[in-house]
Scaffold this motif. Structure first.
Motif, mmCIF file in Angstrom:
data_model
loop_
_atom_site.group_PDB
_atom_site.id
_atom_site.type_symbol
_atom_site.label_atom_id
_atom_site.label_comp_id
_atom_site.label_asym_id
_atom_site.label_seq_id
_atom_site.Cartn_x
_atom_site.Cartn_y
_atom_site.Cartn_z
ATOM 1 N N ALA A 8 0.867 -1.064 -0.189
ATOM 2 C CA ALA A 8 0.212 -0.152 -0.067
ATOM 3 C C ALA A 8 0.801 1.225 0.017
ATOM 4 C CB ALA A 8 -0.856 0.016 0.953
ATOM 5 N N ARG A 9 0.664 2.260 -0.946
ATOM 6 C CA ARG A 9 1.479 3.579 -1.205
ATOM 7 C C ARG A 9 0.134 4.409 -1.729
ATOM 8 N NH1 ARG A 9 5.801 6.420 1.389
ATOM 9 N NH2 ARG A 9 4.529 8.249 1.174
ATOM 10 N N GLY A 14 5.386 10.505 -6.984
ATOM 11 C CA GLY A 14 6.725 10.393 -6.464
ATOM 12 C C GLY A 14 6.683 9.350 -5.409
ATOM 13 N N ASP A 15 5.733 9.445 -4.455
ATOM 14 C CA ASP A 15 5.675 8.487 -3.294
ATOM 15 C C ASP A 15 5.724 7.167 -3.858
ATOM 16 O OD1 ASP A 15 5.384 10.709 -1.265
ATOM 17 O OD2 ASP A 15 3.492 10.836 -2.714
ATOM 18 N N THR A 92 4.315 4.383 4.258
ATOM 19 C CA THR A 92 4.078 5.668 4.541
ATOM 20 C C THR A 92 4.979 6.721 4.516
ATOM 21 O OG1 THR A 92 4.021 5.180 6.966
ATOM 22 C CG2 THR A 92 1.844 4.822 6.046
ATOM 23 N N SER A 93 4.828 7.760 4.540
ATOM 24 C CA SER A 93 6.094 8.875 4.906
ATOM 25 C C SER A 93 5.968 9.122 6.370
ATOM 26 C CB SER A 93 5.680 10.083 4.176
ATOM 27 O OG SER A 93 5.619 9.968 2.931
ATOM 28 N N PHE A 94 7.188 9.612 6.859
ATOM 29 C CA PHE A 94 7.571 9.838 8.468
ATOM 30 C C PHE A 94 6.404 10.453 8.935
ATOM 31 C CE2 PHE A 94 9.067 13.689 6.301
ATOM 32 C CZ PHE A 94 8.805 14.747 7.410
ATOM 33 N N ASP A 134 16.568 9.577 10.007
ATOM 34 C CA ASP A 134 16.230 10.663 8.790
ATOM 35 C C ASP A 134 16.971 9.990 7.597
ATOM 36 O OD1 ASP A 134 15.726 12.996 7.609
ATOM 37 O OD2 ASP A 134 17.194 14.204 8.348
ATOM 38 N N ILE A 135 16.261 9.224 6.945
ATOM 39 C CA ILE A 135 16.845 8.413 5.837
ATOM 40 C C ILE A 135 16.061 8.534 4.639
ATOM 41 C CG2 ILE A 135 18.080 6.546 7.252
ATOM 42 C CD1 ILE A 135 15.460 4.916 6.771
ATOM 43 N N PRO A 136 16.504 8.450 3.508
ATOM 44 C CA PRO A 136 15.660 8.643 2.336
ATOM 45 C C PRO A 136 14.445 7.618 2.211
ATOM 46 C CG PRO A 136 18.023 8.185 1.703
ATOM 47 C CD PRO A 136 17.773 7.864 3.146
ATOM 48 N N GLU A 137 13.432 8.123 1.659
ATOM 49 C CA GLU A 137 12.175 7.525 1.678
ATOM 50 C C GLU A 137 12.373 6.185 0.972
ATOM 51 O OE1 GLU A 137 8.750 8.534 3.080
ATOM 52 O OE2 GLU A 137 10.169 9.608 4.352
#
Length: 333
Positions: A8-9, A14-15, A92-94, A134-137
């Motif tokens: 799921a996104r 872009g995500d 998910t994003s942060f 704090d890492i790349p998505e």
């Protein structure tokens, strides 16, 4: 029997592109159904490893969300249940919680669900990654897949990737300028984009200006008499082909920046710090990052710039962008 995996996104193109490595890891062990939103569908169709796509407008993710419709939710639960998946990866994003969707997936009968959550998940998650480094998505998403037992094949470099796009018949050595952005706070001023097109052409570059169907007025203004206006003339797959043939792409923090990375093209990134570049800068390609990453708007996730004059981006000079393009040319050669 192969594992059936639901990934799921639910947000934008872009995500979805940044979920690509996680999807390929899952696909190496099974069949992947991708649950995405309407703003991510065209990217989903380009991703290797996706067997089926379910599109759903998520009322807690999409901008300008619809009212929650119980019938719509029940339809989603029924549709997901019919997939008979063995495991779900909720990406998910942060700043997003996976728990509302995890609840719906439990109702759909998903026996195993993995996600990153800073909130207590109770019985909603079987695999919960708690860290929020704090890492790349793209790495963040891949970590979820790996925690669920899915690994990339040994010959997979873990970078962004799309299916081979249509070839664009352009001149050798062109540059793409993509002036639009899905969020106004992430866009460079059109006047500066237009000045950059002129400066690039005067420096000896062919320039194509790209944009979606709703950005034709913008792309025409930016292209002017010097660039070639492709605004509204390409599908997302065709845009991938245009970007793939470019020496460099000048673009803000928006979906085509990640599409450029997915086809391996260097990026001059005009990056507003409303979200962190450490997470959202183009991943895995040569990047020259512009934009004051310590500006007042830093970390606000603002859609409209909260600072008069949009100084984090609008103090960037076209000459600096041209110099960055030339530098990327040298690196590539």
């Amino acid at each position: 029997m192969s594992t059936r995996v639901l990934v799921a996104r639910l947000d934008s193109d872009g995500d979805v592109l940044l979920a690509g490595p996680a999807i390929r890891a899952a696909a190496a062990s099974g069949e992947v159904t991708l649950l995405c939103g309407p703003h991510g569908r065209q990217a989903a169709e380009l991703l290797p490893g996706v067997s089926e796509i379910i599109e759903w407008t998520c009322p807690w993710v999409v901008p300008d969300p619809p009212q929650l419709d119980p019938a719509d939710v029940h339809d989603l639960v029924d549709h997901v249940a019919a997939q008979r998946c063995d495991v779900a990866l909720v990406l998910t994003s942060f700043h997003q919680s996976p728990l509302p969707l995890a609840l719906l997936l439990r109702l759909a009968g998903l026996p195993r669900i993995a996600a990153t959550s800073v909130d207590y998940a109770g019985s909603l998650l079987d695999i919960r990654l708690r860290e929020d480094e704090d890492i790349p998505e793209a790495v963040r998403a891949l970590n979820v897949a790996q925690a669920a037992g899915f690994a990339l094949p040994i010959d997979d470099d873990g970078l962004l990737r799309v299916k081979v796009p249509p070839k664009f018949d352009g001149p050798h050595g062109y540059v793409v300028v993509h002036p639009g952005a899905s969020v106004p706070a992430r866009a460079w001023a059109p006047s500066l984009c237009a000045e950059t097109v002129v400066a690039l052409v005067e420096a000896g570059h062919h320039v194509f200006v790209t944009g979606g169907p709703g950005e034709r007025e913008l792309t025409a203004r930016v292209a002017g008499d010097h660039g070639v206006d492709l605004g509204g003339l390409t599908s997302f797959a065709e845009l991938a082909g245009v970007l793939a043939g470019a020496e460099a792409v000048v673009v803000g923090n928006t979906g085509p920046a990640h599409l450029a990375a997915a086809v391996g093209t260097p990026v001059v990134s005009l990056f507003s710090p409303v979200v962190p570049a450490s997470r959202w800068a183009p991943y895995g390609v040569e990047v020259r990052l512009f934009g004051d990453q310590w500006a007042e708007c830093r970390g606000t996730r603002a859609r409209e710039c909260p600072v008069p004059g949009h100084p984090c981006l609008n103090t960037i000079s076209p000459d600096a962008v041209v110099a960055a393009v030339d530098e990327l040319q040298v690196v590539a050669s």
